[in-house]
Design a protein around this motif. Structure first.
Motif, PDB file in Angstrom:
ATOM      1  N   GLY A 107      85.224 105.452   4.021  1.00  0.00           N
ATOM      2  CA  GLY A 107      85.342 104.686   5.255  1.00  0.00           C
ATOM      3  C   GLY A 107      86.662 103.952   5.349  1.00  0.00           C
ATOM      4  N   MET A 108      87.123 103.429   4.218  1.00  0.00           N
ATOM      5  CA  MET A 108      88.423 102.756   4.217  1.00  0.00           C
ATOM      6  C   MET A 108      89.553 103.737   4.468  1.00  0.00           C
ATOM      7  SD  MET A 108      87.942 100.094   1.022  1.00  0.00           S
ATOM      8  CE  MET A 108      86.702  98.806   1.056  1.00  0.00           C
ATOM      9  N   LEU A 109      89.462 104.933   3.853  1.00  0.00           N
ATOM     10  CA  LEU A 109      90.512 105.932   4.070  1.00  0.00           C
ATOM     11  C   LEU A 109      90.543 106.412   5.512  1.00  0.00           C
ATOM     12  CD1 LEU A 109      90.142 108.086   0.806  1.00  0.00           C
ATOM     13  CD2 LEU A 109      92.002 106.502   1.374  1.00  0.00           C
ATOM     14  N   ASP A 110      89.381 106.463   6.150  1.00  0.00           N
ATOM     15  CA  ASP A 110      89.312 106.914   7.543  1.00  0.00           C
ATOM     16  C   ASP A 110      89.454 105.758   8.531  1.00  0.00           C
ATOM     17  OD1 ASP A 110      88.914 109.458   6.576  1.00  0.00           O
ATOM     18  OD2 ASP A 110      86.723 109.345   6.714  1.00  0.00           O
ATOM     19  N   ASP A 111      89.788 104.578   8.013  1.00  0.00           N
ATOM     20  CA  ASP A 111      89.941 103.387   8.847  1.00  0.00           C
ATOM     21  C   ASP A 111      88.666 103.021   9.613  1.00  0.00           C
ATOM     22  OD1 ASP A 111      92.592 103.063   8.080  1.00  0.00           O
ATOM     23  OD2 ASP A 111      93.312 104.417   9.646  1.00  0.00           O
ATOM     24  N   VAL A 112      87.527 103.466   9.118  1.00  0.00           N
ATOM     25  CA  VAL A 112      86.254 103.079   9.722  1.00  0.00           C
ATOM     26  C   VAL A 112      85.817 101.716   9.194  1.00  0.00           C
ATOM     27  CG1 VAL A 112      83.822 103.716   9.984  1.00  0.00           C
ATOM     28  CG2 VAL A 112      85.594 105.485  10.009  1.00  0.00           C
ATOM     29  N   ILE A 113      86.133 101.453   7.928  1.00  0.00           N
ATOM     30  CA  ILE A 113      85.812 100.184   7.287  1.00  0.00           C
ATOM     31  C   ILE A 113      87.107  99.467   6.953  1.00  0.00           C
ATOM     32  CG2 ILE A 113      84.699  99.083   5.308  1.00  0.00           C
ATOM     33  CD1 ILE A 113      82.833 101.447   5.106  1.00  0.00           C
ATOM     34  N   ASP A 114      87.167  98.197   7.305  1.00  0.00           N
ATOM     35  CA  ASP A 114      88.354  97.410   7.009  1.00  0.00           C
ATOM     36  C   ASP A 114      88.440  97.121   5.516  1.00  0.00           C
ATOM     37  OD1 ASP A 114      88.972  97.327   9.683  1.00  0.00           O
ATOM     38  OD2 ASP A 114      87.869  95.447  10.028  1.00  0.00           O
ATOM     39  N   MET A 115      89.651  97.226   5.009  1.00  0.00           N
ATOM     40  CA  MET A 115      89.859  96.948   3.586  1.00  0.00           C
ATOM     41  C   MET A 115      90.088  95.448   3.406  1.00  0.00           C
ATOM     42  SD  MET A 115      92.595  98.610   0.901  1.00  0.00           S
ATOM     43  CE  MET A 115      92.144 100.262   1.379  1.00  0.00           C
ATOM     44  N   ASN A 116      89.008  94.706   3.422  1.00  0.00           N
ATOM     45  CA  ASN A 116      89.113  93.268   3.261  1.00  0.00           C
ATOM     46  C   ASN A 116      88.511  92.834   1.930  1.00  0.00           C
ATOM     47  OD1 ASN A 116      86.269  93.244   3.660  1.00  0.00           O
ATOM     48  ND2 ASN A 116      86.597  93.277   5.873  1.00  0.00           N
ATOM     49  N   LYS A 117      88.568  91.553   1.697  1.00  0.00           N
ATOM     50  CA  LYS A 117      88.109  91.019   0.415  1.00  0.00           C
ATOM     51  C   LYS A 117      86.614  91.215   0.206  1.00  0.00           C
ATOM     52  CE  LYS A 117      88.445  86.876  -2.442  1.00  0.00           C
ATOM     53  NZ  LYS A 117      88.912  85.468  -2.523  1.00  0.00           N
ATOM     54  N   GLU A 118      85.832  91.137   1.266  1.00  0.00           N
ATOM     55  CA  GLU A 118      84.385  91.304   1.153  1.00  0.00           C
ATOM     56  C   GLU A 118      84.019  92.733   0.746  1.00  0.00           C
ATOM     57  OE1 GLU A 118      82.552  90.095   4.729  1.00  0.00           O
ATOM     58  OE2 GLU A 118      83.003  87.956   4.478  1.00  0.00           O
ATOM     59  N   GLU A 119      84.698  93.712   1.341  1.00  0.00           N
ATOM     60  CA  GLU A 119      84.417  95.104   1.000  1.00  0.00           C
ATOM     61  C   GLU A 119      84.826  95.405  -0.438  1.00  0.00           C
ATOM     62  OE1 GLU A 119      82.755  97.284   2.604  1.00  0.00           O
ATOM     63  OE2 GLU A 119      82.461  96.040   4.371  1.00  0.00           O
TER      64      GLU A 119
END
Length: 363
Positions: free
Chosen positions: A164-176
């Motif tokens: 999801g992070m690679l596909d920009d579906v999930i934000d790469m933030n501290k919580e993730e």
């Protein structure tokens, strides 16, 4: 008397006794009959220098009798030997065929038990062995399936989040990132538990034993779980025997034992519940033990589950997920670590009345 030794000895004795008795009887019978006639002839005609018809008849009769007796005994001995041999070799042949089938992976093979002698005893042992192998194979298959299932969950979560992070579906933030870190910790803990469990079961787990204060270990573990205790507003009561001297154990392993039991007590005790922890010295069967008790007032364990709670990946409540209910390895590790120290672990539980775990360590 069911022993093959007695059967063979008795059979041979009967045949020898039968042969001797029969030969004595026939010889005595022939001597009485024919020599009576021989003496009558001798009395009438005086001394005879050559063997006459009576002597020849006597000898021929004895020879015929002995030949018939010998032939009959040979036939009977052959039949008896064949019967005895079959009574031994047929069950052994069945055992051989069943063993070859088990070698090929057919663990459901069993052999009929038709006697109470050594062969029958061997057949019973073989059937028990086959049952054990079949059960172990099923447990092994179930264990492999459980391991694959347990590993798949955190790996799938990590994989899904990274994709999801690679596909920009999930934000790469501290919580993730923290979530991924938590799953990696859970995965590492599962692998470590499996390693410790496997080493303990084969007797290759290394222990760093040293004089240890059990009460100190218990207080330290409780302090580490203070956050969870406060969140559930639980009461943890300690009734520790302060007169206990140090015992020679691996402090890290025993701390792991108590932690696993204590975490289970916290997990299954309702909010505002109570957990009682005790230590005492107990003498049983000439041996002194340090007895650690952990009691909760949770829902208890169902009677059908008590005999399985120390099994790998076993969960009494199937509805609990892996995050809230654990991997199902905690109590299995407890049992192996305690027994590896020469101790034992027991459980006393009733539905609706709570559960108490007792850990006994050699004093």
């Amino acid at each position: 008397m069911n022993s093959i030794v007695y059967r063979i000895t008795g059979l041979m004795f009967l045949f020898v006794a039968f042969t001797v008795v029969l030969l004595i009887y026939l010889a005595d019978y022939q001597m009485n009959q024919l020599f009576r006639e021989y003496l009558l002839i001798m009395g009438r005609g005086g001394m005879m220098h050559h063997m006459g018809q009576a002597e020849l008849t006597f000898l021929a009769s004895v020879h015929r009798s002995l030949n018939w007796v010998g032939a009959i005994l040979i036939v009977l001995g052959l039949l008896a030997s064949y019967s005895l041999a079959r009574s031994i070799t047929v069950p052994l042949r069945r055992l051989s065929i069943a063993a070859e089938a088990i070698e090929q992976g057919k663990f459901e093979q069993r052999v009929p038990v038709s006697s109470k002698d050594e062969v029958g005893h061997l057949a019973k042992i073989f059937n028990r062995m086959a049952t054990t192998l079949e059960n172990n194979m099923k447990l092994r298959q179930q264990l492999l399936a459980n391991i694959a299932h347990e590993l798949r969950t955190p790996i799938a979560i990590i994989k899904g989040h990274l994709e999801g992070m690679l596909d920009d579906v999930i934000d790469m933030n501290k919580e993730e990132v923290a979530s991924l870190h938590e799953e990696s910790i859970r995965l590492n803990r599962l692998i470590t538990d499996l390693k410790d469990l496997s080493l303990a079961e084969v007797g290759q787990l290394s222990l760093d034993k040293q004089p240890t204060n059990i009460n100190h270990l218990i207080r330290r573990t409780i302090q580490l779980m203070k956050t969870t205790i406060d969140e559930k507003k639980m009461a943890v009561e300690c009734n520790l025997n302060e007169k206990l001297s140090e015992i020679n154990v691996d402090p890290d392993r025993i701390s792991q034992v108590f932690s696993n039991i204590f975490v289970n007590a916290l997990r299954y005790t309702p909010d505002r519940g109570k957990v009682l922890i005790t230590t005492q010295l107990e003498k049983n069967q000439g041996q002194q033990w340090v007895k650690i008790g952990v009691s909760d007032n949770g829902p208890g364990i169902a009677p059908d589950d008590i005999s399985h709670i120390f099994d790998h990946f076993y969960r009494g409540e199937k509805s609990r997920d892996r995050k809230s209910g654990g991997s199902g390895l905690g109590l299995a590790i407890v049992k192996q670590l305690v027994e590896f120290h020469g101790g034992k672990v027991m459980v006393d539980s009733g539905q609706g009345t709570g559960t108490t775990f007792f850990v006994y360590l050699p004093y």
